[in-house]
Design an enzyme around this catalytic site. Structure first.
Site, mmCIF file in Angstrom:
data_model
loop_
_atom_site.group_PDB
_atom_site.id
_atom_site.type_symbol
_atom_site.label_atom_id
_atom_site.label_comp_id
_atom_site.label_asym_id
_atom_site.label_seq_id
_atom_site.Cartn_x
_atom_site.Cartn_y
_atom_site.Cartn_z
ATOM 1 C CG ASP A 1 -0.333 0.117 2.531
ATOM 2 O OD1 ASP A 1 0.912 0.168 2.599
ATOM 3 O OD2 ASP A 1 -1.066 0.184 3.542
ATOM 4 C CB CYS B 1 0.797 -2.673 4.654
ATOM 5 S SG CYS B 1 0.584 -3.854 5.997
ATOM 6 C CB THR C 1 2.045 -3.062 10.958
ATOM 7 O OG1 THR C 1 0.805 -3.453 10.333
ATOM 8 C CG2 THR C 1 1.870 -1.740 11.696
ATOM 9 C CG HIS D 1 9.329 -25.441 11.811
ATOM 10 N ND1 HIS D 1 9.264 -25.524 13.178
ATOM 11 C CD2 HIS D 1 10.507 -26.018 11.453
ATOM 12 C CE1 HIS D 1 10.355 -26.120 13.652
ATOM 13 N NE2 HIS D 1 11.129 -26.421 12.625
ATOM 14 C CG HIS E 1 7.684 -29.102 10.019
ATOM 15 N ND1 HIS E 1 7.300 -28.653 11.257
ATOM 16 C CD2 HIS E 1 9.005 -29.405 10.111
ATOM 17 C CE1 HIS E 1 8.346 -28.664 12.071
ATOM 18 N NE2 HIS E 1 9.390 -29.114 11.408
HETATM 19 C C1 RB5 Z 1 -1.966 2.452 6.649
HETATM 20 O O1 RB5 Z 1 -2.091 3.600 7.393
HETATM 21 C C2 RB5 Z 1 -1.798 1.232 7.553
HETATM 22 O O2 RB5 Z 1 -2.964 1.008 8.276
HETATM 23 C C3 RB5 Z 1 -1.429 0.015 6.743
HETATM 24 O O3 RB5 Z 1 -0.285 0.281 5.990
HETATM 25 C C4 RB5 Z 1 -1.132 -1.259 7.505
HETATM 26 O O4 RB5 Z 1 -0.178 -1.037 8.499
HETATM 27 C C5 RB5 Z 1 -2.295 -2.019 7.954
HETATM 28 O O5 RB5 Z 1 -2.193 -3.090 8.558
#
Ligand code: RB5
Length: 143
Positions: A8, A65, A67, A98, A133
């Site tokens: 994203d 993204c 996180t 695994h 596994h």
């Molecule tokens: C975008 O602001 C953020 O929510 C997205 O990149 C991601 O971290 C969502 O899990």
């Protein structure tokens, strides 16, 4: 190995760097976007990558993204997808050994470029251990 990548807006800068890093190593990837830091929904790009791994068009996917959380969540809804959220090296390695992970999800806002490159390289190179596994993986898909 056919590799597809997506992000994203929050993962876009790291996606571009990962692509350049892989290109320097002679590894080509299909990029489904995003193509800028303009705000988009991570779900849309996670789905594009996960669908093509699920249907076998690509062997592996990389999702970035902010996180890595949202991307891994949406990807794991697709049959046959085993998306690993790995922002540390041990998780990336073990997700291959695994869990035979076929998508690597990372947090572009959490980790630096050098670690991201190490994660990607190690994840691409680490084989699945198989053996005990394999049966566990076969129990993952429901319905
Ligand atoms: C975008 O602001 C953020 O929510 C997205 O990149 C991601 O971290 C969502 O899990």
């Amino acid at each position: 190995m056919k590799i597809i990548i997506g992000s994203d807006h929050a993962g876009y800068p790291m996606k571009e760097k990962v692509k350049a890093h892989l290109s320097e190593r002679g590894v080509q990837v299909e990029d489904v976007g995003a193509h800028s830091e303009e705000s988009v929904d991570y779900t849309d790009f996670g789905k594009k990558v996960a669908q093509k791994v699920s249907d076998g068009t690509f062997d592996r996917g990389i999702l970035i993204c902010g996180t890595g959380l949202g991307m891994s969540m949406v990807a794991n809804r697709y049959r046959g997808v085993r998306a690993a959220l790995a922002n540390d090296l041990f998780s990336a390695i073990m997700s291959r050994r695994h869990n035979d992970s076929n998508i690597l999800a990372m947090g572009g806002r959490l980790i630096g470029d050098t670690l991201a490159f190490q994660l990607v390289d190690t994840w691409l190179e680490t084989p699945f251990d198989g053996g005990r596994h394999q049966g566990r993986l076969e129990k993952m898909d429901i319905g």
